[in-house]
Design a protein around this motif. Structure first.
Motif, PDB file in Angstrom:
ATOM      1  N   SER A   1     -11.814  25.980 -88.793  1.00  0.00           N
ATOM      2  CA  SER A   1      -9.925  24.978 -88.724  1.00  0.00           C
ATOM      3  C   SER A   1      -8.872  27.009 -89.426  1.00  0.00           C
ATOM      4  CB  SER A   1     -10.410  24.736 -90.525  1.00  0.00           C
ATOM      5  OG  SER A   1     -11.340  23.248 -90.493  1.00  0.00           O
ATOM      6  N   TYR A   2      -8.189  26.476 -88.848  1.00  0.00           N
ATOM      7  CA  TYR A   2      -7.045  27.134 -88.996  1.00  0.00           C
ATOM      8  C   TYR A   2      -5.900  27.091 -90.509  1.00  0.00           C
ATOM      9  CZ  TYR A   2      -8.878  29.320 -84.714  1.00  0.00           C
ATOM     10  OH  TYR A   2     -10.106  29.856 -83.883  1.00  0.00           O
TER      11      TYR A   2
ATOM     12  N   TYR B   1      -9.907  32.307 -77.050  1.00  0.00           N
ATOM     13  CA  TYR B   1     -10.058  31.379 -76.644  1.00  0.00           C
ATOM     14  C   TYR B   1      -7.983  30.636 -77.042  1.00  0.00           C
ATOM     15  CZ  TYR B   1     -13.611  30.544 -73.646  1.00  0.00           C
ATOM     16  OH  TYR B   1     -14.822  30.344 -71.885  1.00  0.00           O
ATOM     17  N   MET B   2      -8.294  30.875 -78.436  1.00  0.00           N
ATOM     18  CA  MET B   2      -6.996  30.408 -78.691  1.00  0.00           C
ATOM     19  C   MET B   2      -6.379  31.736 -79.922  1.00  0.00           C
ATOM     20  SD  MET B   2      -8.243  27.500 -79.920  1.00  0.00           S
ATOM     21  CE  MET B   2      -7.335  26.649 -81.417  1.00  0.00           C
ATOM     22  N   LEU B   3      -4.475  31.161 -79.693  1.00  0.00           N
ATOM     23  CA  LEU B   3      -3.624  32.043 -79.894  1.00  0.00           C
ATOM     24  C   LEU B   3      -3.766  32.978 -80.823  1.00  0.00           C
ATOM     25  CD1 LEU B   3      -0.324  29.806 -79.170  1.00  0.00           C
ATOM     26  CD2 LEU B   3      -1.632  30.817 -77.442  1.00  0.00           C
ATOM     27  N   ALA B   4      -3.253  33.675 -80.527  1.00  0.00           N
ATOM     28  CA  ALA B   4      -3.003  35.104 -81.596  1.00  0.00           C
ATOM     29  C   ALA B   4      -2.731  34.961 -82.990  1.00  0.00           C
ATOM     30  CB  ALA B   4      -2.949  36.562 -81.157  1.00  0.00           C
ATOM     31  N   ASP B   5      -1.970  34.640 -83.167  1.00  0.00           N
ATOM     32  CA  ASP B   5      -1.222  34.434 -84.194  1.00  0.00           C
ATOM     33  C   ASP B   5      -1.504  33.303 -85.075  1.00  0.00           C
ATOM     34  OD1 ASP B   5      -0.575  32.538 -82.745  1.00  0.00           O
ATOM     35  OD2 ASP B   5       1.793  32.828 -83.200  1.00  0.00           O
ATOM     36  N   LEU B   6      -2.607  32.219 -85.047  1.00  0.00           N
ATOM     37  CA  LEU B   6      -3.256  31.043 -85.741  1.00  0.00           C
ATOM     38  C   LEU B   6      -3.739  31.522 -86.560  1.00  0.00           C
ATOM     39  CD1 LEU B   6      -4.015  28.914 -82.871  1.00  0.00           C
ATOM     40  CD2 LEU B   6      -2.274  28.575 -84.257  1.00  0.00           C
ATOM     41  N   GLU B   7      -3.872  31.327 -87.830  1.00  0.00           N
ATOM     42  CA  GLU B   7      -4.904  32.258 -88.799  1.00  0.00           C
ATOM     43  C   GLU B   7      -6.022  31.668 -88.978  1.00  0.00           C
ATOM     44  OE1 GLU B   7      -3.824  33.213 -93.893  1.00  0.00           O
ATOM     45  OE2 GLU B   7      -2.176  32.649 -92.654  1.00  0.00           O
ATOM     46  N   PHE B   8      -7.104  31.922 -89.576  1.00  0.00           N
ATOM     47  CA  PHE B   8      -8.526  31.591 -89.916  1.00  0.00           C
ATOM     48  C   PHE B   8      -8.632  30.684 -91.037  1.00  0.00           C
ATOM     49  CE2 PHE B   8     -12.695  31.904 -91.542  1.00  0.00           C
ATOM     50  CZ  PHE B   8     -13.557  30.971 -91.069  1.00  0.00           C
ATOM     51  N   ASP B   9      -8.748  30.120 -91.189  1.00  0.00           N
ATOM     52  CA  ASP B   9      -9.244  29.114 -92.746  1.00  0.00           C
ATOM     53  C   ASP B   9     -10.544  29.125 -93.234  1.00  0.00           C
ATOM     54  OD1 ASP B   9      -8.842  28.235 -94.792  1.00  0.00           O
ATOM     55  OD2 ASP B   9      -8.447  26.095 -94.090  1.00  0.00           O
ATOM     56  N   GLN B  10     -11.339  28.526 -92.459  1.00  0.00           N
ATOM     57  CA  GLN B  10     -13.097  27.924 -92.910  1.00  0.00           C
ATOM     58  C   GLN B  10     -13.550  27.494 -91.508  1.00  0.00           C
ATOM     59  OE1 GLN B  10     -13.207  25.419 -95.986  1.00  0.00           O
ATOM     60  NE2 GLN B  10     -12.167  23.672 -94.320  1.00  0.00           N
ATOM     61  N   ILE B  11     -15.173  27.968 -91.392  1.00  0.00           N
ATOM     62  CA  ILE B  11     -15.966  27.322 -90.424  1.00  0.00           C
ATOM     63  C   ILE B  11     -17.282  26.874 -91.002  1.00  0.00           C
ATOM     64  CG2 ILE B  11     -17.149  29.631 -90.251  1.00  0.00           C
ATOM     65  CD1 ILE B  11     -18.113  29.090 -87.815  1.00  0.00           C
TER      66      ILE B  11
ATOM     67  N   ALA C   1     -19.164  32.551 -83.413  1.00  0.00           N
ATOM     68  CA  ALA C   1     -18.427  31.425 -82.500  1.00  0.00           C
ATOM     69  C   ALA C   1     -16.854  32.095 -83.104  1.00  0.00           C
ATOM     70  CB  ALA C   1     -19.184  30.485 -83.697  1.00  0.00           C
ATOM     71  N   ILE C   2     -17.018  32.576 -84.036  1.00  0.00           N
ATOM     72  CA  ILE C   2     -15.236  32.994 -84.936  1.00  0.00           C
ATOM     73  C   ILE C   2     -14.724  33.852 -83.655  1.00  0.00           C
ATOM     74  CG2 ILE C   2     -13.684  34.005 -85.947  1.00  0.00           C
ATOM     75  CD1 ILE C   2     -15.522  33.345 -88.709  1.00  0.00           C
ATOM     76  N   LYS C   3     -15.565  34.701 -82.465  1.00  0.00           N
ATOM     77  CA  LYS C   3     -14.784  35.439 -82.421  1.00  0.00           C
ATOM     78  C   LYS C   3     -14.878  34.629 -80.155  1.00  0.00           C
ATOM     79  CE  LYS C   3     -16.915  40.020 -83.402  1.00  0.00           C
ATOM     80  NZ  LYS C   3     -17.558  41.401 -83.392  1.00  0.00           N
ATOM     81  N   VAL C   4     -15.598  33.774 -80.533  1.00  0.00           N
ATOM     82  CA  VAL C   4     -15.530  32.542 -78.730  1.00  0.00           C
ATOM     83  C   VAL C   4     -14.021  32.340 -78.836  1.00  0.00           C
ATOM     84  CG1 VAL C   4     -16.565  31.179 -77.967  1.00  0.00           C
ATOM     85  CG2 VAL C   4     -18.199  32.582 -78.467  1.00  0.00           C
TER      86      VAL C   4
ATOM     87  N   LYS D   1      -3.206  27.625 -77.231  1.00  0.00           N
ATOM     88  CA  LYS D   1      -5.163  28.099 -76.529  1.00  0.00           C
ATOM     89  C   LYS D   1      -3.631  29.410 -75.816  1.00  0.00           C
ATOM     90  CE  LYS D   1      -6.567  24.290 -74.729  1.00  0.00           C
ATOM     91  NZ  LYS D   1      -8.110  23.390 -73.973  1.00  0.00           N
ATOM     92  N   LYS D   2      -4.980  30.401 -75.538  1.00  0.00           N
ATOM     93  CA  LYS D   2      -3.965  31.211 -75.011  1.00  0.00           C
ATOM     94  C   LYS D   2      -4.432  30.815 -72.805  1.00  0.00           C
ATOM     95  CE  LYS D   2      -5.732  34.975 -77.739  1.00  0.00           C
ATOM     96  NZ  LYS D   2      -6.913  36.406 -77.982  1.00  0.00           N
ATOM     97  N   GLU D   3      -4.210  31.327 -72.044  1.00  0.00           N
ATOM     98  CA  GLU D   3      -4.726  30.827 -70.590  1.00  0.00           C
ATOM     99  C   GLU D   3      -6.452  31.232 -70.574  1.00  0.00           C
ATOM    100  OE1 GLU D   3      -2.241  32.532 -67.787  1.00  0.00           O
ATOM    101  OE2 GLU D   3      -0.318  31.927 -67.757  1.00  0.00           O
TER     102      GLU D   3
END
Length: 236
Positions: free
Chosen positions: A151-152, A118-128, A111-114, A49-51
């Motif tokens: 999920s990432y 909070y999550m690190l930018a380099d994490l790759e989205f998988d599914q919701i 929800a993905i934008k939310v 997570k980001k700060e």
């Protein structure tokens, strides 16, 4: 001095208690070692997570009297959902703070934008996916429902959870947290909900463990040549 027959009974009781409790003692030791050697911040997933992001400042917000609300307002919180301001009122109603319109629930894209906030930018989205209910052993237990599970693509099987009702970022779960959760269950012996530290099973095993230790001391006392010699000399 304890009679030989009594000593044999103590030895037998100690042996069978040791066999019966041995596996649980081993789990207590393994889980205790794991807890002491792990970084609790990493278990919580802080390294994913980001700060904590600062609340965006908004202007030209509607006032409470402009909202179409029939019941008195007991609580009001300003939330940011997908770059938009919302009022979370009485912990049950969500209103757009710019337009005053009521919002029923979050969309998947919101929800993905939310989560992205909070999550690190380099994490790759998988599914919701949407989750309406969870069991007592689910990794998201005890938190607001329904929820979006995001999920990432990571080796840690990383997932983030965002509440559908008000868009609040709830938590993250990953492989190390799941190991921690499993070992915590074996440590507390709460095999139903995993979080109760006052289970009857735990109390019973703790008591039996104490009896096992005390019987070991008693066994040493009854079988120690040194103690026998001291008692014999004392009687003289």
């Amino acid at each position: 001095m304890v009679k030989r027959k009594t000593a044999l009974k103590i030895r037998k009781a100690h042996r069978y208690l040791g066999i019966f409790l041995g596996i649980q003692f081993l789990m207590w030791t393994i889980s205790g070692m794991y807890f002491s050697w792990t970084d609790i911040d990493e278990i919580h997933g802080d390294h994913f997570k980001k700060e904590i992001p600062e609340q965006t400042a908004f202007s030209d917000l509607v006032i409470s009297s402009q909202l179409n609300i029939q019941e008195p307002i007991k609580s009001l919180e300003l939330l940011e959902i997908a770059d938009e301001p919302y009022y979370w009122i009485n912990e049950t109603m969500l209103y757009n703070a710019l337009t005053g319109t009521k919002k029923e629930e979050l969309t998947e894209q919101e929800a993905i934008k939310v989560a992205k906030r909070y999550m690190l930018a380099d994490l790759e989205f998988d599914q919701i996916q949407r989750i309406e209910s969870v069991g007592d052993h689910h990794e998201y237990r005890g938190r607001p429902l329904p929820v979006y599970e995001i999920s990432y693509k990571t080796d840690e099987n990383l997932k983030a959870y965002v509440a559908i009702e008000n868009g609040a970022f709830q938590t993250v779960r990953h492989r190390d947290w799941r190991w921690f959760d499993f070992l915590w269950m074996t440590h507390t012996m709460d095999y139903q909900g995993r979080d109760d530290f006052n289970t009857i099973v735990l109390r019973a095993f703790s008591l039996l463990g104490l009896i096992t230790v005390l019987s070991g001391f008693l066994l040493w006392y009854t079988s120690s040549p040194t103690m026998r010699k001291l008692i014999k000399n004392k009687r003289k």
